[in-house]
Design a protein around this motif. Structure first.
Motif, PDB file in Angstrom:
ATOM      1  N   THR A 188       0.868  -1.176   0.000  1.00 60.88           N
ATOM      2  CA  THR A 188       0.000   0.000   0.000  1.00 60.88           C
ATOM      3  C   THR A 188       0.906   1.228   0.000  1.00 60.88           C
ATOM      4  O   THR A 188       2.096   1.115   0.343  1.00 60.88           O
ATOM      5  N   PRO A 189       0.393   2.392  -0.364  1.00 62.70           N
ATOM      6  CA  PRO A 189       1.231   3.587  -0.259  1.00 62.70           C
ATOM      7  C   PRO A 189       1.814   3.773   1.137  1.00 62.70           C
ATOM      8  O   PRO A 189       2.968   4.193   1.279  1.00 62.70           O
ATOM      9  N   GLU A 190       1.033   3.418   2.152  1.00 65.79           N
ATOM     10  CA  GLU A 190       1.506   3.579   3.531  1.00 65.79           C
ATOM     11  C   GLU A 190       2.676   2.637   3.821  1.00 65.79           C
ATOM     12  O   GLU A 190       3.693   3.048   4.405  1.00 65.79           O
ATOM     13  N   GLU A 197      -3.862   1.875  -9.148  1.00 60.12           N
ATOM     14  CA  GLU A 197      -3.091   1.981  -7.906  1.00 60.12           C
ATOM     15  C   GLU A 197      -1.694   2.572  -8.097  1.00 60.12           C
ATOM     16  O   GLU A 197      -1.080   3.034  -7.129  1.00 60.12           O
ATOM     17  N   ASP A 237      -0.369   6.404  -6.765  1.00 61.00           N
ATOM     18  CA  ASP A 237      -0.182   6.571  -5.324  1.00 61.00           C
ATOM     19  C   ASP A 237       1.023   5.790  -4.815  1.00 61.00           C
ATOM     20  O   ASP A 237       1.723   6.235  -3.900  1.00 61.00           O
ATOM     21  N   LYS A 238       1.271   4.619  -5.401  1.00 61.11           N
ATOM     22  CA  LYS A 238       2.428   3.825  -4.984  1.00 61.11           C
ATOM     23  C   LYS A 238       3.731   4.511  -5.393  1.00 61.11           C
ATOM     24  O   LYS A 238       4.683   4.570  -4.617  1.00 61.11           O
ATOM     25  N   ARG A 246       4.132   7.715  -5.945  1.00 62.11           N
ATOM     26  CA  ARG A 246       4.237   8.931  -5.130  1.00 62.11           C
ATOM     27  C   ARG A 246       4.796   8.612  -3.747  1.00 62.11           C
ATOM     28  O   ARG A 246       5.662   9.330  -3.229  1.00 62.11           O
ATOM     29  N   ALA A 247       4.321   7.542  -3.151  1.00 60.37           N
ATOM     30  CA  ALA A 247       4.799   7.156  -1.823  1.00 60.37           C
ATOM     31  C   ALA A 247       6.284   6.816  -1.847  1.00 60.37           C
ATOM     32  O   ALA A 247       7.041   7.190  -0.937  1.00 60.37           O
ATOM     33  N   THR A 250       3.301  10.602 -13.056  1.00 61.80           N
ATOM     34  CA  THR A 250       3.356  10.882 -11.622  1.00 61.80           C
ATOM     35  C   THR A 250       4.612  11.654 -11.262  1.00 61.80           C
ATOM     36  O   THR A 250       4.560  12.605 -10.468  1.00 61.80           O
ATOM     37  N   GLU A 277       4.998  15.427  -9.647  1.00 67.31           N
ATOM     38  CA  GLU A 277       5.789  15.666  -8.436  1.00 67.31           C
ATOM     39  C   GLU A 277       6.955  16.626  -8.697  1.00 67.31           C
ATOM     40  O   GLU A 277       7.810  16.818  -7.836  1.00 67.31           O
TER      41      GLU A 277
END
Length: 280
Positions: free
Chosen positions: A179-181, A209, A212-213, A215-216, A254, A258
């Protein structure tokens, strides 16, 4: 930011054999885009991965005099490494080391400890031949087997790799469990702890998905991201057929959002993207 294009990962699970001449055309198109590295093939058992049985022939057809892109080949044992290092054109040798005992056995038919022993031999081969060994920590964000997993475990594996001189380590989301987290948490832990190591992110994702992945990962400090055009491929062991590689076009979008510079040839990229539809 280093973009690693992985057509080998995208092709290896295909049922139909991609003709050698078509592989060569596709890879030559990718070599003009401006990727840092091209994961182009593997020196593994043709029984295990029949799609890659023509890697040596493919390599012979690549036009490397007009590109700055470096080549990476995957190996699963010392014998494969010996084959790979014999080719001057190959810059990187990649090895899949799983933090899951079950997957290490399934993927390379050896235990984790046996894999570490082989890695030490492969590292010595690479050093003597002036190749760089890249270690992919598969099941790097969890596994479906109930085997132990934690960010601490990834840190322990990384410490052992650092002790034998490995400089590039890529935690790999083999079955799309990240997950991104969890991505952000892992890399924020690893990068400061091992400043001598270049960490890559080899992530898999379901449709929608990927941004976000990515970006994280980049916000956590990752400077090396793997992808495949259109998100083709992924691990054949993945339980979800929709779980594929990160689409390179979504990675680029992405990164641009950024404000991270991406040095690629857009015209060459579009040509390769068009050609990819015929390959897959």
């Amino acid at each position: 930011m280093k973009l690693i294009e992985c057509p080998r990962d995208a092709m290896q699970g295909l049922v139909h054999f991609v003709p050698t001449d078509l592989k060569i055309r596709y890879l030559n198109a990718l070599l003009q885009v401006g990727f840092d590295t091209l994961d182009f093939g593997s020196f593994v058992s043709s029984k295990a991965i029949p799609q890659m049985r023509d890697t040596a022939d493919v390599l012979a057809g690549l036009h490397l005099f007009k590109t700055k892109t470096k080549l990476l080949a995957i190996v699963a044992n010392v014998r494969g490494a010996e084959q790979a290092i014999a080719y001057e054109q190959i810059n990187y040798v990649g090895f899949p080391l799983s933090v899951s005992e079950t997957f290490q056995q399934r993927n390379t038919n050896k235990s984790i400890e046996q894999a570490f022993a082989e890695l030490a031999e492969i590292q010595n081969l690479c050093l003597r031949s002036k190749k760089e060994l890249v270690v992919y920590l598969s099941m790097g964000f969890g596994n479906p087997y109930g085997d132990p997993y934690s960010p601490d475990l990834i840190g322990e594996f990384t410490a052992r790799l650092s002790q034998i001189g490995i400089n590039i380590v890529a935690p790999s989301d083999t079955v799309g469990t990240s997950t991104p987290e969890s991505i952000g948490h892992l890399f924020r832990r690893l990068i400061p702890a091992f400043p001598q190591i270049e960490f890559g992110a080899h992530l898999h994702a379901r449709p929608g998905e990927a941004p976000d992945k990515v970006r994280a990962a980049v916000r956590a400090g990752v400077q090396r991201v793997d992808g495949a055009l259109r998100g083709f491929g992924g691990c054949p062991m993945a339980a979800d057929a929709l779980t594929g590689n990160l689409p390179t076009e979504e990675i680029i979008d992405t990164l641009v959002s950024e404000k991270i510079p991406v040095a690629i040839n857009q015209e060459a990229f579009q040509k390769a993207l068009t050609l990819s539809a015929g390959v897959f």
